[in-house]
Design a protein around this motif. Structure first.
Motif, PDB file in Angstrom:
ATOM      1  N   GLU A  72      27.123  20.693   6.825  1.00 20.56           N
ATOM      2  CA  GLU A  72      28.412  20.039   6.622  1.00 20.56           C
ATOM      3  C   GLU A  72      28.357  19.052   5.465  1.00 20.56           C
ATOM      4  O   GLU A  72      29.284  18.968   4.652  1.00 20.56           O
ATOM      5  N   LYS A  73      27.258  18.307   5.349  1.00 19.28           N
ATOM      6  CA  LYS A  73      27.119  17.349   4.257  1.00 19.28           C
ATOM      7  C   LYS A  73      26.986  18.065   2.916  1.00 19.28           C
ATOM      8  O   LYS A  73      27.526  17.601   1.887  1.00 19.28           O
ATOM      9  N   LEU A  74      26.273  19.173   2.897  1.00 18.96           N
ATOM     10  CA  LEU A  74      26.147  19.954   1.672  1.00 18.96           C
ATOM     11  C   LEU A  74      27.511  20.448   1.204  1.00 18.96           C
ATOM     12  O   LEU A  74      27.859  20.357   0.017  1.00 18.96           O
ATOM     13  N   VAL A  75      28.295  20.979   2.133  1.00 15.83           N
ATOM     14  CA  VAL A  75      29.613  21.505   1.773  1.00 15.83           C
ATOM     15  C   VAL A  75      30.550  20.378   1.372  1.00 15.83           C
ATOM     16  O   VAL A  75      31.371  20.545   0.455  1.00 15.83           O
ATOM     17  N   ASN A  76      30.448  19.230   2.031  1.00 14.04           N
ATOM     18  CA  ASN A  76      31.294  18.099   1.640  1.00 14.04           C
ATOM     19  C   ASN A  76      31.086  17.744   0.174  1.00 14.04           C
ATOM     20  O   ASN A  76      32.047  17.477  -0.560  1.00 14.04           O
ATOM     21  N   THR A 166      18.879  27.883  -3.227  1.00 12.70           N
ATOM     22  CA  THR A 166      17.434  28.053  -3.128  1.00 12.70           C
ATOM     23  C   THR A 166      16.841  26.957  -2.253  1.00 12.70           C
ATOM     24  O   THR A 166      17.391  25.855  -2.139  1.00 12.70           O
ATOM     25  N   LEU A 167      15.709  27.281  -1.632  1.00  8.47           N
ATOM     26  CA  LEU A 167      14.954  26.339  -0.819  1.00  8.47           C
ATOM     27  C   LEU A 167      13.562  26.180  -1.411  1.00  8.47           C
ATOM     28  O   LEU A 167      12.998  27.123  -1.984  1.00  8.47           O
ATOM     29  N   ASN A 168      13.003  24.997  -1.243  1.00  6.27           N
ATOM     30  CA  ASN A 168      11.639  24.725  -1.679  1.00  6.27           C
ATOM     31  C   ASN A 168      10.972  23.824  -0.659  1.00  6.27           C
ATOM     32  O   ASN A 168      11.478  22.738  -0.353  1.00  6.27           O
ATOM     33  N   LEU A 169       9.860  24.287  -0.092  1.00  2.00           N
ATOM     34  CA  LEU A 169       9.138  23.533   0.927  1.00  2.00           C
ATOM     35  C   LEU A 169       8.096  22.639   0.257  1.00  2.00           C
ATOM     36  O   LEU A 169       7.321  23.099  -0.593  1.00  2.00           O
ATOM     37  N   THR A 170       8.075  21.386   0.649  1.00  2.00           N
ATOM     38  CA  THR A 170       7.116  20.427   0.109  1.00  2.00           C
ATOM     39  C   THR A 170       6.266  19.860   1.239  1.00  2.00           C
ATOM     40  O   THR A 170       6.433  20.229   2.411  1.00  2.00           O
ATOM     41  N   ASN A 171       5.392  18.931   0.906  1.00  2.00           N
ATOM     42  CA  ASN A 171       4.557  18.308   1.934  1.00  2.00           C
ATOM     43  C   ASN A 171       5.330  17.271   2.747  1.00  2.00           C
ATOM     44  O   ASN A 171       4.812  16.718   3.708  1.00  2.00           O
ATOM     45  N   ASN A 175      13.563  20.994   0.061  1.00  2.00           N
ATOM     46  CA  ASN A 175      14.531  20.800  -1.016  1.00  2.00           C
ATOM     47  C   ASN A 175      15.558  21.918  -0.981  1.00  2.00           C
ATOM     48  O   ASN A 175      15.219  23.076  -0.721  1.00  2.00           O
ATOM     49  N   PHE A 176      16.817  21.564  -1.243  1.00  2.00           N
ATOM     50  CA  PHE A 176      17.901  22.551  -1.296  1.00  2.00           C
ATOM     51  C   PHE A 176      18.684  22.359  -2.588  1.00  2.00           C
ATOM     52  O   PHE A 176      19.026  21.236  -2.965  1.00  2.00           O
ATOM     53  N   ASN A 177      18.944  23.458  -3.274  1.00  2.00           N
ATOM     54  CA  ASN A 177      19.808  23.446  -4.449  1.00  2.00           C
ATOM     55  C   ASN A 177      20.816  24.578  -4.309  1.00  2.00           C
ATOM     56  O   ASN A 177      20.432  25.738  -4.087  1.00  2.00           O
ATOM     57  N   PHE A 195      17.659  16.875  -0.202  1.00  2.00           N
ATOM     58  CA  PHE A 195      16.320  16.904   0.380  1.00  2.00           C
ATOM     59  C   PHE A 195      16.409  16.413   1.819  1.00  2.00           C
ATOM     60  O   PHE A 195      17.082  15.418   2.111  1.00  2.00           O
ATOM     61  N   VAL A 196      15.735  17.117   2.724  1.00  2.00           N
ATOM     62  CA  VAL A 196      15.702  16.735   4.137  1.00  2.00           C
ATOM     63  C   VAL A 196      14.245  16.616   4.567  1.00  2.00           C
ATOM     64  O   VAL A 196      13.432  17.527   4.318  1.00  2.00           O
ATOM     65  N   ALA A 197      13.911  15.510   5.201  1.00  2.00           N
ATOM     66  CA  ALA A 197      12.554  15.327   5.715  1.00  2.00           C
ATOM     67  C   ALA A 197      12.256  16.370   6.781  1.00  2.00           C
ATOM     68  O   ALA A 197      13.125  16.735   7.584  1.00  2.00           O
ATOM     69  N   GLY A 198      11.028  16.860   6.777  1.00  2.60           N
ATOM     70  CA  GLY A 198      10.651  17.901   7.722  1.00  2.60           C
ATOM     71  C   GLY A 198      10.825  17.497   9.169  1.00  2.60           C
ATOM     72  O   GLY A 198      11.125  18.326  10.030  1.00  2.60           O
ATOM     73  N   GLN A 199      10.662  16.217   9.481  1.00  2.00           N
ATOM     74  CA  GLN A 199      10.814  15.751  10.858  1.00  2.00           C
ATOM     75  C   GLN A 199      12.229  15.954  11.368  1.00  2.00           C
ATOM     76  O   GLN A 199      12.447  16.063  12.574  1.00  2.00           O
ATOM     77  N   SER A 200      13.222  15.998  10.468  1.00  4.77           N
ATOM     78  CA  SER A 200      14.610  16.199  10.881  1.00  4.77           C
ATOM     79  C   SER A 200      14.904  17.658  11.203  1.00  4.77           C
ATOM     80  O   SER A 200      15.959  17.957  11.761  1.00  4.77           O
ATOM     81  N   LEU A 201      13.994  18.555  10.838  1.00  7.70           N
ATOM     82  CA  LEU A 201      14.185  19.982  11.092  1.00  7.70           C
ATOM     83  C   LEU A 201      13.037  20.509  11.941  1.00  7.70           C
ATOM     84  O   LEU A 201      12.503  21.596  11.700  1.00  7.70           O
ATOM     85  N   SER A 202      12.666  19.729  12.959  1.00  4.93           N
ATOM     86  CA  SER A 202      11.492  20.064  13.770  1.00  4.93           C
ATOM     87  C   SER A 202      11.629  21.411  14.470  1.00  4.93           C
ATOM     88  O   SER A 202      10.627  22.043  14.807  1.00  4.93           O
TER      89      SER A 202
END
Length: 236
Positions: A72-76, A166-171, A175-177, A195-202
């Motif tokens: 929703e935030k991305l689309v906003n 696109t998605l990119n996984l980091t440590n 990342n989303f573009n 960018f979303v912290a991995g803990q938010s997408l557990s």
């Protein structure tokens, strides 16, 4: 004699008035007999009908997880940055792919695609669903109409704009573009980066470990901070 005629006339008038007073309601022809008793139809005008009221605040909306809120935030922001796409123009949302390989995707990307579609529809855009096949398939597993088999999908969809991402996984996370592209000239009409912290997408990603398997290869690192998150369900 005249007195008797007056009484007779009065009786006829009384009977007539009584008949008028007992004129059947047009709905009375719906009366019916049940178990030897006459059941009368009650006129709708005499029935109190409670008005149907639906309070969305009291009933609530469907529960949402972090990935839904992220979409929703991305689309906003895509709507905010939009400089050309009109709500009446067809928009297609394709599956996000990995930034390092446009032929690779994962479970996180597939779910994010569905969430982005719902979020765009909330803004009343004209969405097109590519995965609705041209025919319904009745199988032992159920009645199916969604498909990813290109042979079962329509080939003449009136689409003018596509959301590619696109998605990119980091440590640290993901990342989303994304950008909305006019496919008639490849012009970008809106773009977003996030960018979303991995803990938010557990529920979708796993934190970095010293030993990981990616694309069939085993990777080992003593510095976990230099390793990246992985998506649950990725092919190992």
């Amino acid at each position: 004699m005249q007195h008797k005629l007056s009484i007779l006339a009065l009786m006829l008038v009384t009977i007539g008035l009584a008949g008028c007073g007992n004129t059947l309601n047009p709905a009375a022809n719906l009366d019916y007999a049940q178990n030897g008793q006459l059941v009368g139809y009650q006129d709708a005008d005499d029935v109190h009908q409670e008005q149907l009221v639906y309070d969305i605040n009291a009933s609530g909306l469907a529960p949402k997880g972090q990935i839904n809120i992220w979409a929703e935030k991305l689309v906003n922001e895509l709507v905010l940055q939009n400089d050309a796409l009109r709500p009446d123009q067809p928009l297609l949302i394709v599956t996000p792919v990995m930034s390092s390989d446009f032929n690779q995707t994962n479970e996180l990307a597939l779910q994010l695609q569905q969430s982005l579609l719902s979020a765009f529809h909330a803004h009343e855009f004209n969405l097109v669903d590519l995965n609705v096949s041209t025919s319904l398939r009745a199988t032992e597993k159920g009645e199916l109409i969604l498909s990813r088999n290109w042979e079962q999908l329509p080939d003449d969809m009136p689409v003018s704009h596509v959301l590619v991402s696109t998605l990119n996984l980091t440590n640290e996370g993901v990342n989303f573009n994304g950008r909305v592209v006019d496919i008639t000239n490849n012009r970008v009409v809106s773009a977003v980066q996030s960018f979303v912290a991995g803990q938010s997408l557990s529920g979708y990603v796993l934190p970095a470990n010293k030993i990981q398997t990616r694309d069939g290869l085993i990777y080992r690192t003593e510095n976990v901070k230099q390793s990246r998150y992985t998506v649950i369900g990725d092919k190992q």
